[in-house]
Design an enzyme around this catalytic site. Structure first.
Site, PDB file in Angstrom:
ATOM      1  N   ARG A  12      -8.439  81.539 -35.377  1.00 15.09           N
ATOM      2  CA  ARG A  12      -8.229  82.380 -34.194  1.00 15.09           C
ATOM      3  C   ARG A  12      -8.811  83.775 -34.438  1.00 15.09           C
ATOM      4  O   ARG A  12      -8.727  84.300 -35.552  1.00 15.09           O
ATOM      5  CB  ARG A  12      -6.721  82.477 -33.934  1.00 15.09           C
ATOM      6  CG  ARG A  12      -6.331  83.216 -32.660  1.00 15.09           C
ATOM      7  CD  ARG A  12      -6.678  82.434 -31.433  1.00 15.09           C
ATOM      8  NE  ARG A  12      -5.988  82.917 -30.249  1.00 15.09           N
ATOM      9  CZ  ARG A  12      -6.352  82.570 -29.012  1.00 15.09           C
ATOM     10  NH1 ARG A  12      -7.359  81.751 -28.806  1.00 15.09           N
ATOM     11  NH2 ARG A  12      -5.688  83.018 -27.967  1.00 15.09           N
TER      12      ARG A  12
ATOM     13  N   THR B 158     -13.684  77.147 -22.781  1.00 13.99           N
ATOM     14  CA  THR B 158     -13.203  76.358 -23.921  1.00 13.99           C
ATOM     15  C   THR B 158     -13.758  74.932 -23.962  1.00 13.99           C
ATOM     16  O   THR B 158     -14.226  74.401 -22.973  1.00 13.99           O
ATOM     17  CB  THR B 158     -11.647  76.355 -23.930  1.00 13.99           C
ATOM     18  OG1 THR B 158     -11.197  77.693 -23.871  1.00 13.99           O
ATOM     19  CG2 THR B 158     -11.073  75.737 -25.151  1.00 13.99           C
TER      20      THR B 158
ATOM     21  N   GLN C  23     -11.409  87.053 -26.549  1.00 20.65           N
ATOM     22  CA  GLN C  23     -10.111  86.425 -26.834  1.00 20.65           C
ATOM     23  C   GLN C  23      -8.945  87.423 -26.846  1.00 20.65           C
ATOM     24  O   GLN C  23      -7.796  87.042 -26.655  1.00 20.65           O
ATOM     25  CB  GLN C  23     -10.193  85.710 -28.190  1.00 20.65           C
ATOM     26  CG  GLN C  23      -9.347  84.453 -28.284  1.00 20.65           C
ATOM     27  CD  GLN C  23      -9.852  83.327 -27.425  1.00 20.65           C
ATOM     28  OE1 GLN C  23      -9.175  82.940 -26.477  1.00 20.65           O
ATOM     29  NE2 GLN C  23     -11.016  82.794 -27.724  1.00 20.65           N
TER      30      GLN C  23
ATOM     31  N   ASP D 267      -6.160  87.599 -24.357  1.00 23.04           N
ATOM     32  CA  ASP D 267      -5.028  86.659 -24.413  1.00 23.04           C
ATOM     33  C   ASP D 267      -3.751  87.353 -24.899  1.00 23.04           C
ATOM     34  O   ASP D 267      -2.671  86.757 -24.877  1.00 23.04           O
ATOM     35  CB  ASP D 267      -5.337  85.466 -25.331  1.00 23.04           C
ATOM     36  CG  ASP D 267      -6.061  84.338 -24.589  1.00 23.04           C
ATOM     37  OD1 ASP D 267      -6.358  84.514 -23.386  1.00 23.04           O
ATOM     38  OD2 ASP D 267      -6.336  83.297 -25.209  1.00 23.04           O
TER      39      ASP D 267
ATOM     40  N   SER E 216      -2.305  81.699 -28.081  1.00 22.57           N
ATOM     41  CA  SER E 216      -3.242  80.791 -27.418  1.00 22.57           C
ATOM     42  C   SER E 216      -2.465  79.657 -26.756  1.00 22.57           C
ATOM     43  O   SER E 216      -1.251  79.523 -26.961  1.00 22.57           O
ATOM     44  CB  SER E 216      -4.180  80.216 -28.490  1.00 22.57           C
ATOM     45  OG  SER E 216      -4.889  79.108 -27.998  1.00 22.57           O
TER      46      SER E 216
ATOM     47  N   GLY F 275      -8.800  74.580 -20.779  1.00 18.81           N
ATOM     48  CA  GLY F 275      -8.077  74.769 -19.520  1.00 18.81           C
ATOM     49  C   GLY F 275      -7.141  75.962 -19.502  1.00 18.81           C
ATOM     50  O   GLY F 275      -6.247  76.027 -18.660  1.00 18.81           O
ATOM     51  N   GLY F 276      -7.304  76.895 -20.441  1.00 16.53           N
ATOM     52  CA  GLY F 276      -6.412  78.057 -20.467  1.00 16.53           C
ATOM     53  C   GLY F 276      -4.974  77.597 -20.620  1.00 16.53           C
ATOM     54  O   GLY F 276      -4.696  76.621 -21.322  1.00 16.53           O
TER      55      GLY F 276
HETATM   56  N1  GLU Z   1      -8.209  81.608 -24.476  1.00 22.33           N
HETATM   57  C1  GLU Z   1      -7.440  80.463 -24.145  1.00 22.33           C
HETATM   58  C2  GLU Z   1      -6.498  80.116 -25.258  1.00 22.33           C
HETATM   59  O1  GLU Z   1      -6.747  80.368 -26.374  1.00 22.33           O
HETATM   60  C3  GLU Z   1      -8.258  79.277 -23.857  1.00 22.33           C
HETATM   61  C4  GLU Z   1      -9.023  79.468 -22.625  1.00 22.33           C
HETATM   62  C5  GLU Z   1      -9.449  78.183 -22.019  1.00 22.33           C
HETATM   63  O2  GLU Z   1      -9.029  77.120 -22.388  1.00 22.33           O
HETATM   64  O3  GLU Z   1     -10.242  78.249 -21.139  1.00 22.33           O
HETATM   65  O4  GLU Z   1      -5.505  79.562 -25.009  1.00 22.33           O
END
Ligand code: GLU
Length: 580
Positions: free
Chosen positions: A103, A396, A433, A436, A460, A482-483
């Site tokens: 990370r 991602t 990042q 986040d 994350s 997918g965030g």
């Molecule tokens: N930055 C997000 C995370 O680490 C992921 C973003 C995404 O999946 O599009 O959870």
């Protein structure tokens, strides 16, 4: 009648029998038997590069490095070497599961209020992303190098060759990349991205790179050659590092503090994987600083109180139970998760069997809970935390790999938002990042676990998973981008594979639904819309949503490996055999 065999036939018969037995034993155990490998990744070039490494006898980690290097080129909107990642690795011979944390970290110069405007109100998410402040020290390269040291078979430098060749000779731009460029006007605001992702027509008008056109990235080829030749020092020290630092300092808006010393000090980490039983399986996930693993195990732990295998897939009851379990898990996620090296994350309490039984008891089959509250953990430090406020945009990539020795990689990798901070250095997109983190460090005077701090890793949702069967053998690997929706995508797919016995592809083809403790999002234009009236009657606020999951997974079956690629993206499963 005389059924006895004449003596003169007995000898040849015995000889023939011995030959058949010996041949059978040799066929089953003695000869070189072909062993299967498989790669499921988000882009055919990347799957192809990984498969080529596996065909040469490379390990799953070797293939992962080749896949990540190629994704940096062909899917820069999603992940890259200047981003971060989490990886689960199963070594079948030693029966060891490793969890690698790559990370991004905040620079030493990061401050609690760096995402506040004038130190007061939170910045808008877009200006925060499009800044130098959003860029963390990238972790992917250090993490891959750490895993390669422990599980690599082929030389490090060889693993970058496919990406170097493609960067030099060019690759055919995919629909997804072209569409991502076309809908992102901010890319043209950053000089390096403008140069790379746009061309000019005869009238001098800037036009986004078109699907089907060939794009070369000579700068990336140079960067890859340095990393290939010098290892992690080629990335974290010297000219590549300097170009990253320069880009962050020269960001057109809100430059960041990332320094050469931040990069030189970056360390990937071994974490303790989180494993919990589910039905006859053991599901293993990534621990904090991602919330993905804990949340997935919480949802499954809650669902283990319901006979999901006897409920019709995708029925009203199935959707209701899964959505309610997700509400409860997302409520806890909002409060208790952060970087475990900085804040107390009550992992055991959150996964405690009795605690989850209590959470399951809150689910009413005939009515939605509406908004779930975080649980009471009887843990003073944790219970006194404020709520995390952060937004993640879907970009991602996830890939799953099984090599011919049966070793497995499940890796989720990200630059955070599509095209990260939109800054580029060395032909790579730089991550954003750090957005986040919670922009607001306190809530009503209570500290927020995911607040910004120097050298801290943002929370994350990434959620690489490896599942074992009841004999302790590898059964399945999967994950998704997918965030914050990742958790919903992954858990729905796990229920589909583990309870409903779907193939990987069937599981990924299902219409998606998820509930992040807000509305119940259902994939628009799918059969799920038929459930809207009944779900509404149960008290759900149903919201048809465009879903952008990108699940890639592999499962073991008696017939061989079974892979799946999410039809919503451009992924491909490639498999082959090597003689062992
Ligand atoms: N930055 C997000 C995370 O680490 C992921 C973003 C995404 O999946 O599009 O959870």
């Amino acid at each position: 009648m005389d059924f006895s065999i004449p003596m003169k036939r007995i000898v040849p018969l015995a000889v023939a029998t011995v030959i058949v037995v010996v041949a059978t034993v040799w066929f089953m155990f003695g000869r070189d038997r072909p062993t299967q490998y498989m790669v499921a990744a988000a882009n055919p070039y990347a799957s192809g590069a990984g498969a080529a490494i596996l065909a040469k006898g490379g390990s799953a980690v070797d293939a992962a490095i080749a896949v990540q290097a190629v994704l940096t080129l062909v899917e820069p909107e999603s992940s890259g070497l200047a981003g971060g990642a989490f990886m689960l690795h199963w070594a079948s011979a030693s029966e060891k599961l490793d969890a690698y944390d790559g990370r991004e970290t905040a620079p030493a110069g990061a401050t609690q209020d760096m995402f506040l405007d004038d130190g007061k109100a939170p910045l808008g998410i877009v200006p925060a992303i499009l800044s130098g402040r959003s860029v963390g020290s990238p972790g992917a390269v250090a993490m891959l190098a750490m895993a390669h040291k422990e599980h690599g078979k082929l030389p490090w430098a060889d693993l970058f060759q496919p990406a170097i060749e493609l960067s030099e000779n060019g690759f055919v731009v995919s629909q997804k990349l072209a569409a991502a460029v076309a809908r992102d006007p901010a890319l043209a605001m950053m000089p390096a991205s403008q140069d790379y992702f746009f061309t000019k027509d005869t009238s001098g008008k800037r036009i986004p790179v078109a699907a089907g056109s060939v794009l070369k990235n000579p700068l990336l080829a140079e960067t890859l050659k340095v990393i290939a030749a010098e290892g992690i020092d080629g990335f974290y020290k010297g000219a590549v590092a300097q170009s990253i630092v320069d880009a962050v300092h020269a960001a057109p808006s809100r430059p960041g503090t990332l320094s050469m010393s931040d990069l030189a000090k970056y360390e990937a980490k071994h974490r303790e994987p989180l494993c919990r039983p589910y039905r006859v399986y053991v599901v293993c996930t990534m621990p904090p600083p991602t919330s993905g693993g804990i949340a997935t195990l919480q949802v499954l732990g809650i669902l283990s109180h319901f006979y999901m295998d006897q409920i019709e897939p995708m029925s009203l009851t199935a959707v209701h139970f899964i959505a309610e379990a997700e509400k409860l898990a997302y409520a806890d996620r909002g409060k208790f998760l952060g970087d475990p090296d900085f804040v107390h994350v009550p992992v055991e309490a959150l996964l405690d069997k009795d605690y989850l039984a209590g959470r399951a008891a809150l689910i009413d089959p005939s009515a939605s809970i509406g908004k779930a509250e975080p649980g009471k953990l009887n843990d003073k430090a944790a219970d006194n935390q404020g709520t995390n406020v952060s937004v993640a945009f879907p970009s991602t990539s996830h890939f799953s790999i099984v090599d011919a020795d049966g070793d497995v990689v499940s890796m989720t990798t990200s630059v955070e938002a599509p095209f990260g901070s939109h800054l580029m250095a060395g032909g790579m997109i730089l991550n954003n990042q750090l957005t986040d983190f919670s922009f607001v460090p306190t809530e009503d005077g209570r500290p927020v676990a995911n607040a910004v701090a120097p050298n801290k890793r943002p929370m994350s949702a990434m959620d690489p998973v490896i599942v074992f069967n009841k004999t302790g053998d590898f059964y399945a690997a999967l994950g998704s981008p997918g965030g914050s929706r990742i958790i919903g995508y992954v858990t729905q797919s796990l229920v589909a594979v583990l309870d409903w016995k779907m193939s990987m592809q069937e599981a990924f083809d299902q219409p998606r639904f998820l509930d992040r403790n807000g509305p119940l999002e259902i994939e628009e234009g799918t059969s799920l819309e038929k459930l809207t009236r009944d779900l509404t009657q149960l008290g759900h606020e149903v919201k048809p949503t465009k879903i952008n999951s990108g699940l890639h997974g592999i499962r073991v079956t008696p017939e061989g490996l079974d892979g799946g690629a999410d039809p919503r993206r451009e992924g491909k499963v490639i498999s082959g055999f090597v003689e062992r």
